[in-house]
Design a protein around this motif. Structure first.
Motif, mmCIF file in Angstrom:
data_model
loop_
_atom_site.group_PDB
_atom_site.id
_atom_site.type_symbol
_atom_site.label_atom_id
_atom_site.label_comp_id
_atom_site.label_asym_id
_atom_site.label_seq_id
_atom_site.Cartn_x
_atom_site.Cartn_y
_atom_site.Cartn_z
ATOM 1 N N ILE A 78 67.043 14.222 -10.518
ATOM 2 C CA ILE A 78 65.852 14.256 -11.384
ATOM 3 C C ILE A 78 65.544 15.685 -11.810
ATOM 4 C CG2 ILE A 78 63.335 13.929 -11.402
ATOM 5 C CD1 ILE A 78 63.856 11.478 -9.523
ATOM 6 N N ASP A 79 65.569 16.606 -10.853
ATOM 7 C CA ASP A 79 65.261 18.008 -11.160
ATOM 8 C C ASP A 79 66.289 18.635 -12.094
ATOM 9 O OD1 ASP A 79 63.058 17.713 -9.509
ATOM 10 O OD2 ASP A 79 63.922 18.851 -7.844
ATOM 11 N N PHE A 80 67.522 18.188 -12.024
ATOM 12 C CA PHE A 80 68.572 18.673 -12.923
ATOM 13 C C PHE A 80 68.417 18.060 -14.312
ATOM 14 C CE2 PHE A 80 72.923 18.270 -14.672
ATOM 15 C CZ PHE A 80 73.277 19.611 -14.713
ATOM 16 N N ALA A 81 68.154 16.760 -14.363
ATOM 17 C CA ALA A 81 68.135 16.033 -15.636
ATOM 18 C C ALA A 81 66.880 16.291 -16.465
ATOM 19 C CB ALA A 81 68.276 14.538 -15.377
ATOM 20 N N THR A 82 65.748 16.426 -15.816
ATOM 21 C CA THR A 82 64.477 16.519 -16.551
ATOM 22 C C THR A 82 64.450 17.646 -17.578
ATOM 23 O OG1 THR A 82 63.272 15.444 -14.762
ATOM 24 C CG2 THR A 82 61.975 16.788 -16.295
ATOM 25 N N PRO A 83 64.787 18.880 -17.214
ATOM 26 C CA PRO A 83 64.742 19.924 -18.253
ATOM 27 C C PRO A 83 65.776 19.720 -19.363
ATOM 28 C CG PRO A 83 65.474 20.851 -16.148
ATOM 29 C CD PRO A 83 65.086 19.435 -15.905
ATOM 30 N N LEU A 84 66.904 19.111 -19.037
ATOM 31 C CA LEU A 84 67.905 18.842 -20.076
ATOM 32 C C LEU A 84 67.387 17.827 -21.083
ATOM 33 C CD1 LEU A 84 71.067 18.648 -17.792
ATOM 34 C CD2 LEU A 84 70.504 20.480 -19.413
ATOM 35 N N VAL A 85 66.746 16.787 -20.592
ATOM 36 C CA VAL A 85 66.178 15.767 -21.477
ATOM 37 C C VAL A 85 65.045 16.370 -22.300
ATOM 38 C CG1 VAL A 85 64.884 13.588 -21.516
ATOM 39 C CG2 VAL A 85 66.900 13.823 -20.047
ATOM 40 N N GLN A 86 64.205 17.175 -21.669
ATOM 41 C CA GLN A 86 63.114 17.821 -22.397
ATOM 42 C C GLN A 86 63.648 18.770 -23.462
ATOM 43 O OE1 GLN A 86 60.903 19.506 -19.129
ATOM 44 N NE2 GLN A 86 59.662 17.668 -18.877
ATOM 45 N N GLN A 87 64.733 19.463 -23.157
ATOM 46 C CA GLN A 87 65.332 20.410 -24.093
ATOM 47 C C GLN A 87 65.861 19.695 -25.335
ATOM 48 O OE1 GLN A 87 69.240 21.992 -23.027
ATOM 49 N NE2 GLN A 87 68.448 24.044 -23.439
ATOM 50 N N THR A 88 66.513 18.565 -25.129
ATOM 51 C CA THR A 88 67.101 17.847 -26.267
ATOM 52 C C THR A 88 66.091 16.969 -26.986
ATOM 53 O OG1 THR A 88 67.801 15.952 -24.935
ATOM 54 C CG2 THR A 88 69.375 17.778 -25.163
ATOM 55 N N GLY A 89 65.042 16.553 -26.278
ATOM 56 C CA GLY A 89 64.054 15.673 -26.899
ATOM 57 C C GLY A 89 64.551 14.252 -27.094
ATOM 58 N N GLN A 90 65.609 13.897 -26.395
ATOM 59 C CA GLN A 90 66.144 12.538 -26.518
ATOM 60 C C GLN A 90 66.532 12.003 -25.143
ATOM 61 O OE1 GLN A 90 69.505 13.051 -29.111
ATOM 62 N NE2 GLN A 90 70.853 13.739 -27.501
ATOM 63 N N SER A 91 66.789 10.729 -25.079
ATOM 64 C CA SER A 91 67.225 10.123 -23.828
ATOM 65 C C SER A 91 68.618 10.604 -23.482
ATOM 66 C CB SER A 91 67.248 8.600 -23.970
ATOM 67 O OG SER A 91 65.966 8.119 -24.243
ATOM 68 N N ALA A 92 68.979 10.402 -22.227
ATOM 69 C CA ALA A 92 70.312 10.788 -21.761
ATOM 70 C C ALA A 92 70.980 9.603 -21.109
ATOM 71 C CB ALA A 92 70.218 11.936 -20.764
ATOM 72 N N TYR A 93 72.296 9.607 -21.120
ATOM 73 C CA TYR A 93 73.085 8.645 -20.362
ATOM 74 C C TYR A 93 73.369 9.283 -19.017
ATOM 75 C CZ TYR A 93 73.984 6.523 -24.917
ATOM 76 O OH TYR A 93 73.854 5.963 -26.153
ATOM 77 N N LEU A 94 73.026 8.596 -17.926
ATOM 78 C CA LEU A 94 73.377 9.077 -16.584
ATOM 79 C C LEU A 94 74.585 8.298 -16.123
ATOM 80 C CD1 LEU A 94 70.259 9.863 -16.907
ATOM 81 C CD2 LEU A 94 70.420 10.195 -14.449
ATOM 82 N N VAL A 95 75.671 9.018 -15.862
ATOM 83 C CA VAL A 95 76.938 8.393 -15.484
ATOM 84 C C VAL A 95 77.302 8.877 -14.109
ATOM 85 C CG1 VAL A 95 79.376 8.180 -16.081
ATOM 86 C CG2 VAL A 95 77.651 8.329 -17.888
#
Length: 74
Positions: free
Chosen positions: A57-74
């Protein structure tokens, strides 16, 4: 560019998947991964892995906020 957040589920680091990552990049995806998921002392491995969930969560949250879009978690 769609974002893929990759979390390996074995003892091999994320860079092991470099060929696959490059193939996905060539198809227009942005790939992000924790190189050694589950090895950070601030996220110790324990029963049911709640700290590893938090690490992701801590890794993904800023990446999602940076892009402004959803992410695929694989």
């Amino acid at each position: 560019m769609p974002l893929i957040i990759f979390s390996h589920a074995n003892s091999f680091g994320a860079s092991t998947y470099g060929v696959m990552f490059e193939s996905l990049r060539q198809r227009g995806f942005r790939i992000e991964a924790i190189e050694r998921f589950g090895h950070a002392p601030q996220y110790p491995v324990s029963n049911n892995w709640p700290q590893l969930v938090q690490q992701l969560i801590d890794f993904a949250t800023p990446l999602v906020q940076q892009t402004g879009q959803s992410a695929y978690l694989v």
